[in-house]
Scaffold this active site. Sequence first.
Site, PDB file in Angstrom:
ATOM      1  N   ARG A 122      26.627  15.785 -27.737  1.00 39.74           N
ATOM      2  CA  ARG A 122      27.149  17.097 -27.863  1.00 39.74           C
ATOM      3  C   ARG A 122      27.086  17.803 -28.809  1.00 39.74           C
ATOM      4  NH1 ARG A 122      30.709  17.890 -22.292  1.00 39.74           N
ATOM      5  NH2 ARG A 122      29.089  18.752 -20.954  1.00 39.74           N
ATOM      6  N   GLN A 127      22.081  20.895 -27.575  1.00 37.53           N
ATOM      7  CA  GLN A 127      22.568  21.645 -26.816  1.00 37.53           C
ATOM      8  C   GLN A 127      21.563  22.260 -25.679  1.00 37.53           C
ATOM      9  OE1 GLN A 127      24.279  25.181 -28.055  1.00 37.53           O
ATOM     10  NE2 GLN A 127      26.158  24.385 -28.033  1.00 37.53           N
ATOM     11  N   ASP A 130      21.279  19.207 -23.011  1.00 33.98           N
ATOM     12  CA  ASP A 130      22.698  18.999 -22.274  1.00 33.98           C
ATOM     13  C   ASP A 130      22.739  19.301 -20.803  1.00 33.98           C
ATOM     14  OD1 ASP A 130      25.305  18.589 -21.641  1.00 33.98           O
ATOM     15  OD2 ASP A 130      26.346  20.014 -22.868  1.00 33.98           O
ATOM     16  N   TYR A 229      36.340  17.679 -26.040  1.00 35.10           N
ATOM     17  CA  TYR A 229      36.831  16.948 -24.999  1.00 35.10           C
ATOM     18  C   TYR A 229      38.436  17.023 -24.819  1.00 35.10           C
ATOM     19  CZ  TYR A 229      32.139  15.579 -23.585  1.00 35.10           C
ATOM     20  OH  TYR A 229      30.701  15.578 -23.332  1.00 35.10           O
TER      21      TYR A 229
HETATM   22  P1  NAD Z   1      34.912  17.385 -18.917  1.00 34.89           P
HETATM   23  O1  NAD Z   1      34.109  17.463 -17.523  1.00 34.89           O
HETATM   24  O2  NAD Z   1      35.124  15.997 -19.620  1.00 34.89           O
HETATM   25  O3  NAD Z   1      36.559  17.798 -18.446  1.00 34.89           O
HETATM   26  C1  NAD Z   1      36.672  18.926 -17.640  1.00 34.89           C
HETATM   27  C2  NAD Z   1      37.944  19.890 -18.126  1.00 34.89           C
HETATM   28  O4  NAD Z   1      39.103  19.052 -17.805  1.00 34.89           O
HETATM   29  C3  NAD Z   1      38.022  19.787 -19.730  1.00 34.89           C
HETATM   30  O5  NAD Z   1      38.208  21.312 -20.127  1.00 34.89           O
HETATM   31  C4  NAD Z   1      39.204  19.044 -20.216  1.00 34.89           C
HETATM   32  O6  NAD Z   1      40.119  19.531 -21.266  1.00 34.89           O
HETATM   33  C5  NAD Z   1      40.199  19.071 -18.740  1.00 34.89           C
HETATM   34  N1  NAD Z   1      41.410  18.401 -18.487  1.00 34.89           N
HETATM   35  C6  NAD Z   1      41.063  16.840 -18.965  1.00 34.89           C
HETATM   36  N2  NAD Z   1      42.346  16.350 -18.623  1.00 34.89           N
HETATM   37  C7  NAD Z   1      43.150  17.445 -18.067  1.00 34.89           C
HETATM   38  C8  NAD Z   1      44.487  17.558 -17.701  1.00 34.89           C
HETATM   39  N3  NAD Z   1      45.223  16.361 -17.452  1.00 34.89           N
HETATM   40  N4  NAD Z   1      45.068  18.536 -17.157  1.00 34.89           N
HETATM   41  C9  NAD Z   1      44.263  19.641 -17.053  1.00 34.89           C
HETATM   42  N5  NAD Z   1      43.225  19.635 -17.648  1.00 34.89           N
HETATM   43  C10 NAD Z   1      42.489  18.539 -18.167  1.00 34.89           C
HETATM   44  O7  NAD Z   1      34.594  18.262 -20.057  1.00 34.89           O
HETATM   45  P2  NAD Z   1      33.204  19.248 -20.324  1.00 34.89           P
HETATM   46  O8  NAD Z   1      33.406  20.473 -19.239  1.00 34.89           O
HETATM   47  O9  NAD Z   1      32.036  18.298 -19.924  1.00 34.89           O
HETATM   48  O10 NAD Z   1      33.613  19.771 -21.508  1.00 34.89           O
HETATM   49  C11 NAD Z   1      34.846  20.391 -22.062  1.00 34.89           C
HETATM   50  C12 NAD Z   1      34.372  21.391 -23.182  1.00 34.89           C
HETATM   51  O11 NAD Z   1      33.772  20.384 -24.375  1.00 34.89           O
HETATM   52  C13 NAD Z   1      33.833  22.260 -23.079  1.00 34.89           C
HETATM   53  O12 NAD Z   1      34.617  23.374 -22.590  1.00 34.89           O
HETATM   54  C14 NAD Z   1      33.135  22.725 -24.366  1.00 34.89           C
HETATM   55  O13 NAD Z   1      34.039  23.434 -25.299  1.00 34.89           O
HETATM   56  C15 NAD Z   1      32.955  21.313 -25.023  1.00 34.89           C
HETATM   57  N6  NAD Z   1      31.237  21.062 -24.817  1.00 34.89           N
HETATM   58  C16 NAD Z   1      30.768  21.366 -25.954  1.00 34.89           C
HETATM   59  C17 NAD Z   1      29.456  21.081 -26.056  1.00 34.89           C
HETATM   60  C18 NAD Z   1      28.700  21.269 -27.347  1.00 34.89           C
HETATM   61  O14 NAD Z   1      28.993  21.571 -28.223  1.00 34.89           O
HETATM   62  N7  NAD Z   1      27.289  21.219 -27.064  1.00 34.89           N
HETATM   63  C19 NAD Z   1      28.746  20.951 -24.664  1.00 34.89           C
HETATM   64  C20 NAD Z   1      29.385  20.772 -23.619  1.00 34.89           C
HETATM   65  C21 NAD Z   1      30.888  21.078 -23.531  1.00 34.89           C
END
Ligand code: NAD
Length: 383
Positions: A122, A127, A130, A229
């Site tokens: 990521r 991007q 993704d 994450y």
């Molecule tokens: P994910 O599916 O792994 O997790 C979903 C959400 O669950 C996350 O926001 C995480 O913080 C939350 N979470 C985990 N444990 C928790 C708990 N105990 N209580 C409450 N919430 C909890 O994550 P995702 O949605 O695939 O991605 C998360 C972040 O990664 C995005 O918001 C973004 O900032 C980043 N991201 C970056 C890129 C990139 O740079 N290309 C791409 C995708 C996502």
Amino acid sequence: MLLGILKETSPGETRVALLPESLKGLRAQGVEVLVEAGAGSHAGATDQAYIDAGAAVTPNRASILTEADLLPVVNALDASDQAAVKPGAVVVGFLRPLDTPLALYPAIDRGVTLFSMELVPRITRAQSMDALSSMATVAGYKAVVTAADRLPRMFPMLMTAAGTVPPARVFVIGAGVAGLQAIATARRLGAVVEAYDVRAAAGEQVRSLGAKFLDVDLGGINTEGGGGYAAELSEEALDRGRDLIVKTAAHSDVIVTTAQVPGRPAPRLIRREAIGAMRPGSVLVDLAAPAGGNCELTLPGQEQIIGGVTLLAPMNLPAEVPVDASHLYARNVLNFLGLILKNGSLSIDLADEVLAGACVAHERKPVNPRVAKLLDPVGSASA
Ligand code: NAD
């Protein structure tokens, strides 16, 4: 160079890896395309549309498996399909290499090169590839629409001559990609939305969508695991979230929960007590079901009614929106193929960090180090 597009065979799968519109650039490079009849039927792509885009269509799946040099897929091929793939061919798709690595062994053993869309790093450069984010976006939207459909109430506030209908209250747990799309969708439908995430950075994004961010004092511990994450939390820290969830559940009509920690089972945040606190008729959609679920009562893939509360645990929501899910996925896959196709021929440079990160195996050897660790018994056996 022959690229094959197969009809997906996993139960309930409706997406297709590439659409007719994806073929223009490939055909311009001289890539031949062979499509299994009916491959795009759920995704709004007829066999004729593939033919019009320059592909050939065949009902003979086996011929595609044995002849194609490149097979973009949605889901991993089953063992018998893997056994038919041409040695040296390349398969690209959601291969689940961290969940079921040994299921990929027949293809690895045949010298098939496997790239997993889940493993695409990521980073900014990748991007546009993704696919996890694309599918999480679709799932977040569909979770809210499904909950709205099942809720015996309306989402928006209405002021009518017959009185005022209060807005539905939606609670989103985990404000990552899926959670943010769930918030945006619920807001568009007029709900009042609250959200919780352990990552403080999520707060600003939640507020920018017009929802309330619920802060929990986790005692200043580190909640970020790298790459944006979340980190895996201690039971004590999880308990603070669980207390907030019980309190918020009591006034929520809908909970959409999406919390995940990469490579770990989903955190069990929602106890029986929280479901007990919800009003009868409320709906909980556990989007973390494929990773075991955020609710301790979740049965992945099953619907339950517990004390009048509907608990949904869908395993593949993007497949319920096959047209847009396929469009987004196809674009991600096509962008990835741009890294391994040069002038219509395969050219795999594992010095490229995106390719090395996404590569499950090449020339019978595991490549991604996390996969290599999981496949170690296989690696030793074939060494
Ligand atoms: P994910 O599916 O792994 O997790 C979903 C959400 O669950 C996350 O926001 C995480 O913080 C939350 N979470 C985990 N444990 C928790 C708990 N105990 N209580 C409450 N919430 C909890 O994550 P995702 O949605 O695939 O991605 C998360 C972040 O990664 C995005 O918001 C973004 O900032 C980043 N991201 C970056 C890129 C990139 O740079 N290309 C791409 C995708 C996502």
